[in-house]
Design a protein around this motif. Structure first.
Motif, PDB file in Angstrom:
ATOM      1  N   UNK A  28     -21.654  27.235 -32.556  1.00  0.00           N
ATOM      2  CA  UNK A  28     -20.724  27.297 -33.704  1.00  0.00           C
ATOM      3  C   UNK A  28     -19.280  27.162 -33.211  1.00  0.00           C
ATOM      4  N   UNK A  29     -18.391  26.766 -34.127  1.00  0.00           N
ATOM      5  CA  UNK A  29     -16.973  26.618 -33.769  1.00  0.00           C
ATOM      6  C   UNK A  29     -16.417  27.920 -33.237  1.00  0.00           C
ATOM      7  N   UNK A  30     -16.850  29.020 -33.826  1.00  0.00           N
ATOM      8  CA  UNK A  30     -16.362  30.330 -33.400  1.00  0.00           C
ATOM      9  C   UNK A  30     -16.708  30.626 -31.958  1.00  0.00           C
ATOM     10  N   UNK A  31     -17.967  30.385 -31.603  1.00  0.00           N
ATOM     11  CA  UNK A  31     -18.404  30.626 -30.220  1.00  0.00           C
ATOM     12  C   UNK A  31     -17.654  29.693 -29.283  1.00  0.00           C
ATOM     13  N   UNK A  32     -17.469  28.466 -29.726  1.00  0.00           N
ATOM     14  CA  UNK A  32     -16.799  27.479 -28.858  1.00  0.00           C
ATOM     15  C   UNK A  32     -15.348  27.862 -28.568  1.00  0.00           C
ATOM     16  N   UNK A  33     -14.755  28.638 -29.477  1.00  0.00           N
ATOM     17  CA  UNK A  33     -13.375  29.086 -29.211  1.00  0.00           C
ATOM     18  C   UNK A  33     -13.336  30.083 -28.070  1.00  0.00           C
ATOM     19  N   UNK A  34     -14.469  30.747 -27.796  1.00  0.00           N
ATOM     20  CA  UNK A  34     -14.427  31.780 -26.753  1.00  0.00           C
ATOM     21  C   UNK A  34     -15.116  31.336 -25.458  1.00  0.00           C
ATOM     22  N   UNK A  35     -15.893  30.279 -25.479  1.00  0.00           N
ATOM     23  CA  UNK A  35     -16.584  29.819 -24.265  1.00  0.00           C
ATOM     24  C   UNK A  35     -16.006  28.463 -23.859  1.00  0.00           C
ATOM     25  N   UNK A  36     -15.448  28.382 -22.675  1.00  0.00           N
ATOM     26  CA  UNK A  36     -14.839  27.145 -22.169  1.00  0.00           C
ATOM     27  C   UNK A  36     -14.027  26.440 -23.268  1.00  0.00           C
ATOM     28  N   UNK A  37     -13.032  27.130 -23.857  1.00  0.00           N
ATOM     29  CA  UNK A  37     -12.310  26.519 -24.977  1.00  0.00           C
ATOM     30  C   UNK A  37     -11.579  25.234 -24.593  1.00  0.00           C
ATOM     31  N   UNK A  38     -11.244  25.089 -23.302  1.00  0.00           N
ATOM     32  CA  UNK A  38     -10.553  23.860 -22.875  1.00  0.00           C
ATOM     33  C   UNK A  38     -11.514  22.774 -22.419  1.00  0.00           C
ATOM     34  N   UNK A  39     -12.837  23.054 -22.537  1.00  0.00           N
ATOM     35  CA  UNK A  39     -13.891  22.077 -22.212  1.00  0.00           C
ATOM     36  C   UNK A  39     -13.903  21.648 -20.742  1.00  0.00           C
ATOM     37  N   UNK A  40     -13.387  22.520 -19.867  1.00  0.00           N
ATOM     38  CA  UNK A  40     -13.567  22.229 -18.437  1.00  0.00           C
ATOM     39  C   UNK A  40     -15.059  22.347 -18.102  1.00  0.00           C
ATOM     40  N   UNK A  41     -15.440  21.796 -16.957  1.00  0.00           N
ATOM     41  CA  UNK A  41     -16.801  22.023 -16.462  1.00  0.00           C
ATOM     42  C   UNK A  41     -16.684  22.951 -15.258  1.00  0.00           C
ATOM     43  N   UNK A  42     -17.781  23.619 -14.932  1.00  0.00           N
ATOM     44  CA  UNK A  42     -17.726  24.517 -13.773  1.00  0.00           C
ATOM     45  C   UNK A  42     -19.046  24.531 -13.014  1.00  0.00           C
ATOM     46  N   UNK A  43     -18.903  24.768 -11.704  1.00  0.00           N
ATOM     47  CA  UNK A  43     -20.045  25.120 -10.838  1.00  0.00           C
ATOM     48  C   UNK A  43     -19.553  26.335 -10.090  1.00  0.00           C
ATOM     49  N   UNK A  44     -20.210  27.478 -10.243  1.00  0.00           N
ATOM     50  CA  UNK A  44     -19.642  28.667  -9.614  1.00  0.00           C
ATOM     51  C   UNK A  44     -20.010  28.744  -8.138  1.00  0.00           C
ATOM     52  N   UNK A  45     -19.561  29.824  -7.482  1.00  0.00           N
ATOM     53  CA  UNK A  45     -19.649  29.868  -6.018  1.00  0.00           C
ATOM     54  C   UNK A  45     -20.988  30.397  -5.519  1.00  0.00           C
ATOM     55  N   UNK A  46     -21.941  30.586  -6.417  1.00  0.00           N
ATOM     56  CA  UNK A  46     -23.276  31.022  -6.018  1.00  0.00           C
ATOM     57  C   UNK A  46     -23.902  30.067  -4.991  1.00  0.00           C
ATOM     58  N   UNK A  47     -24.883  30.574  -4.243  1.00  0.00           N
ATOM     59  CA  UNK A  47     -25.578  29.720  -3.281  1.00  0.00           C
ATOM     60  C   UNK A  47     -26.435  28.663  -3.961  1.00  0.00           C
ATOM     61  N   UNK A  48     -27.017  28.989  -5.122  1.00  0.00           N
ATOM     62  CA  UNK A  48     -27.781  27.981  -5.871  1.00  0.00           C
ATOM     63  C   UNK A  48     -26.961  27.565  -7.094  1.00  0.00           C
TER      64      UNK A  48
END
Ligand code: FAD
Length: 436
Positions: free
Chosen positions: A268-288
């Motif tokens: 939903x638009x509401x959720x999208x405002x709080x999760x990655x609102x700038x639409x960047x992508x990410x891969x975190x520093x985990x080993x997998x």
């Protein structure tokens, strides 16, 4: 050659149409034959064709059938396992920095081609993030940031508060932002590259597996296909994790490692405002691998590896839901709409491979999960080398084919080697839960 199509890929369902790429029927001559129509092969074809070289691309299935049509779509101008200082240590200051310069320009090459050829692939050059998943990884992530910053890259370290705002998750301790990175629709990008190759004057043939590669008396190569053949002065092998036994040692240069991806229904638009609102992508520093991004319709896409690699729809859907619940509890219940998988080409030393196994025969592969930017750049480099770029000018050193011992056992052994990473990630998650 691999024959399994991704059953229900988000990208296959939402891609811009592919251009016509009819099978090769009959015999023809060309300056260069390229085997494989992913980013490596198509970028090579574009750069050769527009320099006036007569080039023919042969693809066993359709452009983007391999990893180029199935990946997560993050455009990342760095290697995964090695920072710039590592390359200087491995290769010496001159060659190390030359490779660093090359890597630094790879994302701009992708977005530049997209602009130049007007490729409709939801391209967003809004940055790529590596968030810190545990305090023990802070120094590692900061080190990568500092090394690239020292070389003038557009990078920034975010503190915990800025990371929470940009990612929409309190799971992270900070993040490294690479502002030249971003994300694309990977299959639409492949289709666009195929269109650009055709517009530049290349021929592209789908449903045309190269079945035999034979040296010609007097120089050059003959590439045989089920209904024809190409005789060419040079051949570029661009088959990566989908390589078959066409030429000895190519397939044995990489470990084809299977990864899953899944996409939710549009949030939903509401959720999208709080999760990655700038639409960047990410891969975190985990080993997998733990990646996140949206598609253009607001589906959250994630994936990675399984401890037990069953790759059933249920197993992968469950993992998608768990990852989202862990990082973004505010999303609530999600439904997984698409699940698929693909093979990523890993190398023993986690360095990309550039090969010249015989006169007039070239190959680029082994991008270790960073191939959108790297494979596009490798294709351009292969084109330049075929057209006479001096080997001493190459930003990546030539290697010998092969290099993966016990190749038949490499995938199960690589999976076993991942277990310590799963355990480390599990321990980090456990100590995080205890602290909060
Ligand atoms: C699940 C997953 C997620 C990923 N996520 C990312 C990401 O977010 N960012 C990133 O940078 N990279 C990512 N990657 C890696 C990236 O997709 C690859 O590095 C890149 O697509 C490699 O491109 P390529 O052209 O070298 O190979 P491919 O795209 O695999 O193309 C090889 C082609 O060769 C063809 N072929 C094989 N044998 C023959 C033959 N005998 N004759 C004719 N054709 C043949 C195949 O059909 C295939 O189409 C991911 C990979 C996977 C699997």
């Amino acid at each position: 050659m691999d024959t399994a199509a991704p059953a229900s890929s988000l990208w296959a369902a939402t891609a811009r149409p592919a251009p016509e790429t009819p099978p090769l029927i009959g015999e023809r001559r060309a300056d260069v034959a390229v085997v494989g129509a992913g980013y490596t092969g198509l970028s090579a074809a574009i750069h050769l064709a527009r320099a006036g070289t007569d080039v023919v691309v042969l693809e066993a299935r359709q452009p983007g059938f391999g990893a180029s049509g199935r990946n997560h779509g993050q455009v990342i101008p760095t290697l995964g396992a090695h920072g710039p200082d590592d390359l200087v240590r491995r290769l010496g200051p001159e060659k190390g920095e030359r490779m660093n310069d090359w890597i630094a320009g790879t994302a701009d090459l992708v977005f530049g081609l997209i602009e130049e050829f007007d490729i409709d692939c939801d391209a967003l050059q809004v940055g790529w993030l590596m968030p810190v998943d545990s305090p023990a990884r802070q120094a590692y992530v900061e080190g990568r940031h500092d090394q690239w910053a020292a070389r003038g890259a557009q990078v920034r370290m975010l503190d915990r508060r800025e990371t929470a705002e940009m990612v929409g998750s309190t799971a992270y301790y900070g993040a490294w932002l690479h502002e030249r990175g971003g994300n694309i629709h990977p299959l639409s990008y492949t289709h666009g590259l195929a269109r650009a190759a055709l517009a530049s004057g290349a021929a592209v043939h789908g449903e045309t597996p190269a079945t035999r590669l034979l040296p010609r008396r007097g120089g050059g190569w003959r590439v045989e296909t089920p209904a024809g053949a190409v005789e060419a002065e040079a051949v570029i092998l661009a088959t990566n994790a989908y390589s078959d036994a066409l030429y000895p040692g190519i397939k044995e240069s990489v470990v084809p490692f299977r990864l899953f991806l899944g996409a939710t229904r549009p949030l939903s638009d509401n959720v999208r405002k709080s999760v990655l609102p700038g639409r960047q992508s990410l891969s975190d520093s985990r080993g997998v691998l733990w990646p996140f991004r949206y598609d253009r319709d607001g589906r959250l896409v994630t994936g990675g590896d399984h401890v037990l690699p069953l790759f059933s729809r249920e197993q992968s859907s469950r993992a998608v839901i768990e990852r989202i619940r862990h990082n973004f509890p505010q999303v609530g219940n999600v439904e997984v709409e698409y699940v698929w998988d693909g093979k990523v080409a890993m190398t023993m030393d986690r360095m990309p491979r550039y090969l010249e196994p015989a006169p007039g025969l070239f190959a680029g592969l082994g991008y270790n999960g960073r191939g959108i930017a790297l494979a596009t750049a490798m294709g351009k480099l292969l084109a330049e080398r075929v057209r006479g770029l001096d080997e001493a000018e190459m930003p990546i050193a030539k290697q010998k084919p092969g290099g993966v011992p016990l190749h038949g056992l490499a995938v199960p052994l690589a999976r076993l080697a991942l277990i310590p990473y799963f355990l480390r990630d599990f321990r980090a998650a456990f100590s995080r839960e205890k602290r909060s």
